[in-house]
Each structure stands twice: as C-alpha cells, then as structure tokens.
Write a protein that holds these residues in place. Sequence first.
Motif, PDB file in Angstrom:
ATOM      1  N   PRO A 152       0.800  -1.223   0.000  1.00 30.66           N
ATOM      2  CA  PRO A 152       0.000   0.000   0.000  1.00 30.66           C
ATOM      3  C   PRO A 152       0.829   1.269   0.000  1.00 30.66           C
ATOM      4  O   PRO A 152       0.390   2.298  -0.453  1.00 30.66           O
ATOM      5  CB  PRO A 152      -0.827  -0.112   1.284  1.00 30.66           C
ATOM      6  CG  PRO A 152      -0.069  -1.044   2.160  1.00 30.66           C
ATOM      7  CD  PRO A 152       0.676  -1.980   1.232  1.00 30.66           C
ATOM      8  N   ASP A 153       2.063   1.198   0.488  1.00 33.40           N
ATOM      9  CA  ASP A 153       2.906   2.393   0.558  1.00 33.40           C
ATOM     10  C   ASP A 153       3.888   2.398  -0.605  1.00 33.40           C
ATOM     11  O   ASP A 153       5.089   2.263  -0.428  1.00 33.40           O
ATOM     12  CB  ASP A 153       3.644   2.429   1.894  1.00 33.40           C
ATOM     13  CG  ASP A 153       4.363   3.754   2.095  1.00 33.40           C
ATOM     14  OD1 ASP A 153       3.919   4.750   1.494  1.00 33.40           O
ATOM     15  OD2 ASP A 153       5.348   3.781   2.840  1.00 33.40           O
ATOM     16  N   THR A 154       3.356   2.508  -1.826  1.00 32.75           N
ATOM     17  CA  THR A 154       4.229   2.562  -2.998  1.00 32.75           C
ATOM     18  C   THR A 154       4.630   3.997  -3.229  1.00 32.75           C
ATOM     19  O   THR A 154       3.804   4.878  -3.401  1.00 32.75           O
ATOM     20  CB  THR A 154       3.522   2.010  -4.244  1.00 32.75           C
ATOM     21  OG1 THR A 154       2.333   2.756  -4.451  1.00 32.75           O
ATOM     22  CG2 THR A 154       3.194   0.543  -4.067  1.00 32.75           C
ATOM     23  N   ARG A 155       5.915   4.242  -3.214  1.00 32.72           N
ATOM     24  CA  ARG A 155       6.436   5.597  -3.396  1.00 32.72           C
ATOM     25  C   ARG A 155       7.306   5.635  -4.624  1.00 32.72           C
ATOM     26  O   ARG A 155       7.960   4.664  -4.962  1.00 32.72           O
ATOM     27  CB  ARG A 155       7.234   6.019  -2.171  1.00 32.72           C
ATOM     28  CG  ARG A 155       6.375   6.133  -0.944  1.00 32.72           C
ATOM     29  CD  ARG A 155       7.211   6.446   0.260  1.00 32.72           C
ATOM     30  NE  ARG A 155       6.361   6.452   1.437  1.00 32.72           N
ATOM     31  CZ  ARG A 155       6.247   7.481   2.234  1.00 32.72           C
ATOM     32  NH1 ARG A 155       6.922   8.564   2.019  1.00 32.72           N
ATOM     33  NH2 ARG A 155       5.458   7.427   3.271  1.00 32.72           N
ATOM     34  N   GLY A 156       7.336   6.789  -5.275  1.00 33.25           N
ATOM     35  CA  GLY A 156       8.178   6.972  -6.444  1.00 33.25           C
ATOM     36  C   GLY A 156       9.615   7.210  -6.035  1.00 33.25           C
ATOM     37  O   GLY A 156      10.002   7.071  -4.880  1.00 33.25           O
ATOM     38  N   SER A 157      10.420   7.576  -7.005  1.00 31.82           N
ATOM     39  CA  SER A 157      11.831   7.811  -6.720  1.00 31.82           C
ATOM     40  C   SER A 157      12.036   9.053  -5.861  1.00 31.82           C
ATOM     41  O   SER A 157      13.043   9.191  -5.186  1.00 31.82           O
ATOM     42  CB  SER A 157      12.610   7.936  -8.030  1.00 31.82           C
ATOM     43  OG  SER A 157      12.122   9.040  -8.757  1.00 31.82           O
ATOM     44  N   SER A 158      11.081   9.967  -5.880  1.00 31.35           N
ATOM     45  CA  SER A 158      11.228  11.188  -5.093  1.00 31.35           C
ATOM     46  C   SER A 158      10.808  10.992  -3.646  1.00 31.35           C
ATOM     47  O   SER A 158      11.051  11.842  -2.811  1.00 31.35           O
ATOM     48  CB  SER A 158      10.421  12.321  -5.720  1.00 31.35           C
ATOM     49  OG  SER A 158       9.038  12.006  -5.662  1.00 31.35           O
ATOM     50  N   GLY A 159      10.152   9.871  -3.323  1.00 31.29           N
ATOM     51  CA  GLY A 159       9.745   9.621  -1.959  1.00 31.29           C
ATOM     52  C   GLY A 159       8.390  10.199  -1.610  1.00 31.29           C
ATOM     53  O   GLY A 159       7.954  10.083  -0.477  1.00 31.29           O
ATOM     54  N   LEU A 160       7.717  10.851  -2.545  1.00 29.62           N
ATOM     55  CA  LEU A 160       6.402  11.418  -2.282  1.00 29.62           C
ATOM     56  C   LEU A 160       5.324  10.439  -2.722  1.00 29.62           C
ATOM     57  O   LEU A 160       5.453   9.776  -3.752  1.00 29.62           O
ATOM     58  CB  LEU A 160       6.219  12.737  -3.029  1.00 29.62           C
ATOM     59  CG  LEU A 160       7.144  13.876  -2.636  1.00 29.62           C
ATOM     60  CD1 LEU A 160       6.916  15.070  -3.528  1.00 29.62           C
ATOM     61  CD2 LEU A 160       6.918  14.256  -1.194  1.00 29.62           C
ATOM     62  N   SER A 161       4.272  10.357  -1.951  1.00 28.40           N
ATOM     63  CA  SER A 161       3.180   9.472  -2.328  1.00 28.40           C
ATOM     64  C   SER A 161       2.416  10.085  -3.502  1.00 28.40           C
ATOM     65  O   SER A 161       2.573  11.260  -3.843  1.00 28.40           O
ATOM     66  CB  SER A 161       2.249   9.245  -1.147  1.00 28.40           C
ATOM     67  OG  SER A 161       1.528  10.434  -0.859  1.00 28.40           O
ATOM     68  N   ARG A 162       1.597   9.285  -4.124  1.00 28.77           N
ATOM     69  CA  ARG A 162       0.854   9.730  -5.298  1.00 28.77           C
ATOM     70  C   ARG A 162      -0.117  10.856  -4.943  1.00 28.77           C
ATOM     71  O   ARG A 162      -0.289  11.802  -5.701  1.00 28.77           O
ATOM     72  CB  ARG A 162       0.100   8.538  -5.895  1.00 28.77           C
ATOM     73  CG  ARG A 162      -0.621   8.875  -7.147  1.00 28.77           C
ATOM     74  CD  ARG A 162      -1.254   7.680  -7.750  1.00 28.77           C
ATOM     75  NE  ARG A 162      -1.981   8.086  -8.934  1.00 28.77           N
ATOM     76  CZ  ARG A 162      -2.530   7.262  -9.771  1.00 28.77           C
ATOM     77  NH1 ARG A 162      -2.443   5.972  -9.570  1.00 28.77           N
ATOM     78  NH2 ARG A 162      -3.175   7.692 -10.814  1.00 28.77           N
ATOM     79  N   ARG A 163      -0.741  10.751  -3.783  1.00 30.20           N
ATOM     80  CA  ARG A 163      -1.692  11.791  -3.373  1.00 30.20           C
ATOM     81  C   ARG A 163      -1.004  13.138  -3.180  1.00 30.20           C
ATOM     82  O   ARG A 163      -1.542  14.178  -3.533  1.00 30.20           O
ATOM     83  CB  ARG A 163      -2.395  11.382  -2.096  1.00 30.20           C
ATOM     84  CG  ARG A 163      -3.383  10.271  -2.310  1.00 30.20           C
ATOM     85  CD  ARG A 163      -4.105   9.961  -1.049  1.00 30.20           C
ATOM     86  NE  ARG A 163      -5.053   8.877  -1.261  1.00 30.20           N
ATOM     87  CZ  ARG A 163      -5.843   8.403  -0.345  1.00 30.20           C
ATOM     88  NH1 ARG A 163      -5.797   8.894   0.877  1.00 30.20           N
ATOM     89  NH2 ARG A 163      -6.668   7.433  -0.617  1.00 30.20           N
ATOM     90  N   VAL A 164       0.192  13.122  -2.617  1.00 27.13           N
ATOM     91  CA  VAL A 164       0.931  14.370  -2.394  1.00 27.13           C
ATOM     92  C   VAL A 164       1.335  14.976  -3.731  1.00 27.13           C
ATOM     93  O   VAL A 164       1.221  16.184  -3.936  1.00 27.13           O
ATOM     94  CB  VAL A 164       2.158  14.127  -1.494  1.00 27.13           C
ATOM     95  CG1 VAL A 164       3.025  15.372  -1.405  1.00 27.13           C
ATOM     96  CG2 VAL A 164       1.723  13.683  -0.112  1.00 27.13           C
ATOM     97  N   ARG A 165       1.778  14.140  -4.679  1.00 27.02           N
ATOM     98  CA  ARG A 165       2.150  14.659  -5.996  1.00 27.02           C
ATOM     99  C   ARG A 165       0.953  15.255  -6.715  1.00 27.02           C
ATOM    100  O   ARG A 165       1.064  16.307  -7.349  1.00 27.02           O
ATOM    101  CB  ARG A 165       2.779  13.548  -6.845  1.00 27.02           C
ATOM    102  CG  ARG A 165       4.190  13.232  -6.409  1.00 27.02           C
ATOM    103  CD  ARG A 165       4.819  12.251  -7.324  1.00 27.02           C
ATOM    104  NE  ARG A 165       4.177  10.955  -7.080  1.00 27.02           N
ATOM    105  CZ  ARG A 165       4.417   9.853  -7.738  1.00 27.02           C
ATOM    106  NH1 ARG A 165       5.271   9.844  -8.716  1.00 27.02           N
ATOM    107  NH2 ARG A 165       3.809   8.720  -7.422  1.00 27.02           N
ATOM    108  N   ILE A 166      -0.209  14.598  -6.626  1.00 29.22           N
ATOM    109  CA  ILE A 166      -1.414  15.133  -7.267  1.00 29.22           C
ATOM    110  C   ILE A 166      -1.820  16.445  -6.607  1.00 29.22           C
ATOM    111  O   ILE A 166      -2.207  17.404  -7.288  1.00 29.22           O
ATOM    112  CB  ILE A 166      -2.554  14.094  -7.223  1.00 29.22           C
ATOM    113  CG1 ILE A 166      -2.213  12.928  -8.157  1.00 29.22           C
ATOM    114  CG2 ILE A 166      -3.879  14.721  -7.610  1.00 29.22           C
ATOM    115  CD1 ILE A 166      -3.186  11.782  -8.089  1.00 29.22           C
ATOM    116  N   ALA A 167      -1.729  16.513  -5.276  1.00 34.56           N
ATOM    117  CA  ALA A 167      -2.086  17.750  -4.568  1.00 34.56           C
ATOM    118  C   ALA A 167      -1.150  18.890  -4.965  1.00 34.56           C
ATOM    119  O   ALA A 167      -1.601  20.022  -5.204  1.00 34.56           O
ATOM    120  CB  ALA A 167      -2.041  17.518  -3.067  1.00 34.56           C
TER     121      ALA A 167
END
Length: 84
Positions: free
Chosen positions: A10-25
């Motif tokens: 459930p905690d899949t993070r990208g290379s930047s370490g930000l979750s998908r919800r944070v990137r979308i926000a």
Amino acid sequence: MSATHHDHHPDTRGSSGLSRRVRIALLMVALIGGFYLLREHWIHVAGNWVYLLLLACPLMHLLHGHGGDGGHGAPPDKPANREA
C-alpha cells in the motif's frame, strides 16, 4: 483452489519519496496558482504572445528527440548526410 501470491504494497512511493496523493495535490496547487498568475498578468502575456511563440520554436527544437531520417541514429549502410 489455486494458490497464488499477490504482494500488496500500500505504501508505494516513487523515486522522489512522495506518495501519489501528495504529488497530485502539489500538481493541483501549481495549476491553480498558474491560473491566477496568468489571470492577473494577462495584459503582459497577450501583448507579448508573438515573442512567446517565437521562443517556443528553439525550445521545441532543443527538447524534441532527434528521430527521423539520417542524423544520430542512421544505420551504417545508409549515410547520415545525403549529398546530391
């Protein structure tokens, strides 16, 4: 009954370490901020749209891939520069 293993992370993070919800926000905040910035400075943008269009040409040339006929990826049996 088949035994299949499904690994759920459930905690899949990208290379930047930000979750998908944070990137979308962050993307939404940037879009809303860009909209208001453009709305407030529309007179300046509208007055210089020709120069912005001319600036886009070299930027597209620099950022676009070098595909097509000849050039960097030409096969060895085909010369990169055609001379008539």
